[in-house]
Design a protein around this motif. Structure first.
Motif, mmCIF file in Angstrom:
data_model
loop_
_atom_site.group_PDB
_atom_site.id
_atom_site.type_symbol
_atom_site.label_atom_id
_atom_site.label_comp_id
_atom_site.label_asym_id
_atom_site.label_seq_id
_atom_site.Cartn_x
_atom_site.Cartn_y
_atom_site.Cartn_z
ATOM 1 N N PRO A 252 38.470 17.483 -37.460
ATOM 2 C CA PRO A 252 38.140 18.508 -36.191
ATOM 3 C C PRO A 252 37.396 17.570 -35.270
ATOM 4 O O PRO A 252 37.701 17.828 -33.897
ATOM 5 N N ALA A 253 35.890 17.778 -36.263
ATOM 6 C CA ALA A 253 34.691 17.229 -34.124
ATOM 7 C C ALA A 253 35.370 16.424 -33.975
ATOM 8 O O ALA A 253 35.374 15.759 -32.459
ATOM 9 N N TYR A 254 36.065 14.898 -34.613
ATOM 10 C CA TYR A 254 36.949 13.942 -34.241
ATOM 11 C C TYR A 254 37.664 14.116 -32.888
ATOM 12 O O TYR A 254 37.145 13.547 -32.034
ATOM 13 N N ALA A 255 38.603 14.783 -33.350
ATOM 14 C CA ALA A 255 40.009 15.685 -32.400
ATOM 15 C C ALA A 255 38.702 15.793 -31.134
ATOM 16 O O ALA A 255 39.719 15.279 -30.146
ATOM 17 N N GLY A 256 37.941 17.220 -31.578
ATOM 18 C CA GLY A 256 37.001 17.654 -30.482
ATOM 19 C C GLY A 256 36.998 16.132 -29.164
ATOM 20 O O GLY A 256 36.535 16.656 -27.492
ATOM 21 N N VAL A 257 36.228 15.517 -29.725
ATOM 22 C CA VAL A 257 35.377 14.856 -28.965
ATOM 23 C C VAL A 257 35.637 14.250 -28.569
ATOM 24 O O VAL A 257 35.887 13.633 -27.336
ATOM 25 N N ALA A 258 36.818 12.881 -29.492
ATOM 26 C CA ALA A 258 38.092 12.509 -28.547
ATOM 27 C C ALA A 258 38.994 13.186 -27.560
ATOM 28 O O ALA A 258 38.941 12.641 -26.211
ATOM 29 N N THR A 259 38.918 14.176 -27.446
ATOM 30 C CA THR A 259 39.249 15.445 -25.893
ATOM 31 C C THR A 259 38.410 15.198 -25.396
ATOM 32 O O THR A 259 39.345 15.013 -23.827
ATOM 33 N N LEU A 260 37.535 15.637 -25.288
ATOM 34 C CA LEU A 260 36.566 16.196 -24.551
ATOM 35 C C LEU A 260 35.881 14.641 -23.370
ATOM 36 O O LEU A 260 35.685 14.432 -22.813
ATOM 37 N N PHE A 261 35.828 13.471 -24.636
ATOM 38 C CA PHE A 261 36.151 12.430 -24.095
ATOM 39 C C PHE A 261 36.773 12.250 -22.977
ATOM 40 O O PHE A 261 36.506 11.103 -22.079
ATOM 41 N N ALA A 262 38.089 12.068 -23.419
ATOM 42 C CA ALA A 262 38.878 12.539 -22.350
ATOM 43 C C ALA A 262 38.848 12.970 -20.841
ATOM 44 O O ALA A 262 39.706 12.846 -20.164
ATOM 45 N N ALA A 263 38.673 14.067 -21.271
ATOM 46 C CA ALA A 263 38.393 15.357 -20.433
ATOM 47 C C ALA A 263 37.286 14.939 -18.900
ATOM 48 O O ALA A 263 37.741 15.637 -17.897
ATOM 49 N N MET A 264 36.183 13.319 -19.266
ATOM 50 C CA MET A 264 35.340 13.582 -18.063
ATOM 51 C C MET A 264 36.184 12.961 -16.953
ATOM 52 O O MET A 264 37.554 12.399 -17.085
ATOM 53 N N PRO A 265 35.347 12.976 -15.867
ATOM 54 C CA PRO A 265 36.189 12.619 -14.890
ATOM 55 C C PRO A 265 35.795 10.945 -14.596
ATOM 56 O O PRO A 265 35.951 10.515 -15.911
ATOM 57 N N CYS A 266 37.132 10.316 -13.850
ATOM 58 C CA CYS A 266 36.646 8.683 -13.290
ATOM 59 C C CYS A 266 35.425 8.618 -13.081
ATOM 60 O O CYS A 266 34.211 8.643 -13.105
ATOM 61 N N GLY A 267 35.237 7.193 -14.321
ATOM 62 C CA GLY A 267 33.580 6.589 -14.093
ATOM 63 C C GLY A 267 33.626 5.391 -13.284
ATOM 64 O O GLY A 267 34.518 4.490 -12.756
ATOM 65 N N ILE A 268 32.370 5.092 -13.537
ATOM 66 C CA ILE A 268 31.858 4.732 -12.358
ATOM 67 C C ILE A 268 32.681 3.194 -12.094
ATOM 68 O O ILE A 268 32.754 2.129 -11.677
ATOM 69 N N ASN A 269 32.457 2.794 -13.829
ATOM 70 C CA ASN A 269 33.076 1.381 -13.648
ATOM 71 C C ASN A 269 34.374 1.008 -12.956
ATOM 72 O O ASN A 269 34.721 0.077 -12.686
ATOM 73 N N ALA A 270 35.246 2.200 -12.597
ATOM 74 C CA ALA A 270 36.705 2.253 -11.891
ATOM 75 C C ALA A 270 36.184 1.805 -10.799
ATOM 76 O O ALA A 270 36.810 0.542 -9.847
ATOM 77 N N TYR A 271 35.078 1.941 -9.829
ATOM 78 C CA TYR A 271 34.453 2.733 -8.760
ATOM 79 C C TYR A 271 33.631 0.530 -8.397
ATOM 80 O O TYR A 271 34.205 -0.361 -7.862
ATOM 81 N N LEU A 272 33.337 0.253 -9.529
ATOM 82 C CA LEU A 272 32.319 -0.930 -9.589
ATOM 83 C C LEU A 272 33.250 -2.053 -9.413
ATOM 84 O O LEU A 272 33.060 -3.422 -9.274
ATOM 85 N N LEU A 273 34.416 -1.977 -10.413
ATOM 86 C CA LEU A 273 35.366 -2.671 -10.549
ATOM 87 C C LEU A 273 36.390 -3.020 -9.517
ATOM 88 O O LEU A 273 37.117 -3.885 -8.791
ATOM 89 N N ALA A 274 36.419 -2.250 -8.374
ATOM 90 C CA ALA A 274 37.260 -2.311 -6.588
ATOM 91 C C ALA A 274 36.485 -3.206 -5.984
ATOM 92 O O ALA A 274 36.816 -3.630 -5.703
ATOM 93 N N VAL A 275 35.031 -2.543 -6.079
ATOM 94 C CA VAL A 275 34.062 -3.673 -5.372
ATOM 95 C C VAL A 275 34.086 -5.046 -5.526
ATOM 96 O O VAL A 275 34.438 -5.926 -4.631
ATOM 97 N N ARG A 276 34.376 -5.045 -6.675
ATOM 98 C CA ARG A 276 34.435 -6.730 -6.756
ATOM 99 C C ARG A 276 35.526 -7.619 -7.317
ATOM 100 O O ARG A 276 35.555 -8.982 -6.462
ATOM 101 N N TYR A 277 36.549 -6.825 -7.287
ATOM 102 C CA TYR A 277 38.243 -7.288 -6.855
ATOM 103 C C TYR A 277 37.661 -7.068 -4.974
ATOM 104 O O TYR A 277 39.322 -7.061 -4.816
ATOM 105 N N LYS A 278 37.802 -6.398 -4.080
ATOM 106 C CA LYS A 278 38.305 -6.179 -3.224
ATOM 107 C C LYS A 278 39.508 -5.121 -2.840
ATOM 108 O O LYS A 278 40.150 -5.548 -2.118
ATOM 109 N N THR A 279 39.892 -4.711 -3.596
ATOM 110 C CA THR A 279 40.646 -3.599 -3.482
ATOM 111 C C THR A 279 40.818 -2.539 -3.735
ATOM 112 O O THR A 279 39.938 -1.963 -5.269
ATOM 113 N N GLU A 280 41.530 -1.288 -3.057
ATOM 114 C CA GLU A 280 41.372 0.295 -3.268
ATOM 115 C C GLU A 280 39.942 0.611 -3.680
ATOM 116 O O GLU A 280 40.544 1.737 -3.620
#
Length: 309
Positions: A252-280
């Motif tokens: 149960p703890a694994y299932a809970g951790v996976a769900t809560l991990f997925a519920a986190m907001p958008c990660g900063i890496n998405a922004y860094l990747l967008a800056v790197r490729y200069k799109t969106e």
């Protein structure tokens, strides 16, 4: 532990960091420096200290990874398909929309919240997922974006390896896992220093995230950003929850951790990747901000569903 008790300190510190930055009490230099400290020293110390803690054991369940990354694939596909239906967004932009809809903010929000909610029971599955999350998600995004760049498969693999081995979080996970396998635990002054840095990780990460939100602009394509934010905080954890609790079998703890991990907001890496490729860049930045702003409500709902009400 009550869900409100878990989220109020976490998002309260983020809000204080954001307010301090808006009031001019924290400059961008302070925010950037604090973020670098969290990534380079504090969180790596927390990872190594936690993984080498005596008695921290757990099983490696393939169903755990299938559930999380299966949910991530669903959110990624939905984000990309929605983006492709919008005028002016090309293939690279669609990849970044999907990546933002499935890339969790693990270091700044996920680690503090999951450790607060699940304690030692959730520590092993949390860092187990962290070890795979970064290279897999970044690797897939990079390969998809560069698919038409003309670079060979070997060049892309070498480039990805360089990025990963320059990442202190990834290196700390490798060191921590190796020390755990060799049954090496820090002791004496080494442990005291490691613990001192680790103790600052949560608060510094949350303040850095809050202060960093000042640079993002919520009014840039607000409808698009809201779609990505809802895919990230609602669809992604919903898909993981269904897979972890109703399709696959795991502790149960694994299932809970996976769900809560997925519920986190958008990660900063998405922004860094967008800056790197200069799109969106604007859309992804707005998605990070909007998803973080709505995360207190969505996270409270997921914590209640997971039995932390």
């Amino acid at each position: 532990m009550n869900a409100v008790t878990i989220i109020v300190p976490i998002f309260g510190i983020i809000l204080i960091g954001w307010a301090a930055a808006l009031a001019g009490l924290l400059s961008e230099r302070v925010s950037d420096g604090l973020s670098e400290y969290v990534f380079a020293i504090a969180v790596p110390a927390l990872i190594i200290g936690t993984l080498t803690r005596p008695g921290l054991e757990g099983e490696i369940a393939w169903s755990y990874w299938f559930s999380y990354f299966g949910g991530a694939a669903i959110a990624w596909a939905a984000g990309s398909l929605i983006a492709l239906r919008r005028a002016g967004i090309g293939r690279q932009g669609a990849v970044l929309h999907g990546f933002a809809a499935s890339q969790s903010n693990t270091i700044f929000v996920g680690v503090p919240m999951i450790l607060q909610a699940y304690g030692d029971e959730g520590a092993f599955p949390l860092f187990l997922l962290l070890a795979v999350h970064l290279p897999l998600m970044m690797g897939v995004a990079t390969f998809l974006i560069e698919a038409e760049s003309g670079r060979s498969l070997w060049q892309r693999l070498v480039g990805l390896a360089r990025v990963l081995f320059k990442n202190p979080i990834f290196v700390a996970l490798l060191i921590g896992m190796a020390m755990k396998l060799l049954r090496i635990s820090p002791a004496g002054p080494a442990k005291s220093i490691l613990d001192a840095f680790a103790a600052t990780a949560s608060t510094c990460a949350l303040v850095a995230l809050g202060a960093g939100l000042r640079r993002y602009r919520v009014l840039f394509d607000l409808p698009g950003a809201l779609v990505v934010a809802l895919l990230k905080t609602v669809l992604h954890p919903l898909a993981v929850w269904l897979l972890a609790f109703h399709v696959f079998s795991m502790p149960p703890a694994y299932a809970g951790v996976a769900t809560l991990f997925a519920a986190m907001p958008c990660g900063i890496n998405a922004y860094l990747l967008a800056v790197r490729y200069k799109t969106e860049t604007g859309l992804v930045a707005a998605s990070v901000l909007v998803s973080t702003l709505i995360a207190p409500v969505t996270t409270l709902t997921w914590l209640a569903l997971l039995g932390h009400a």
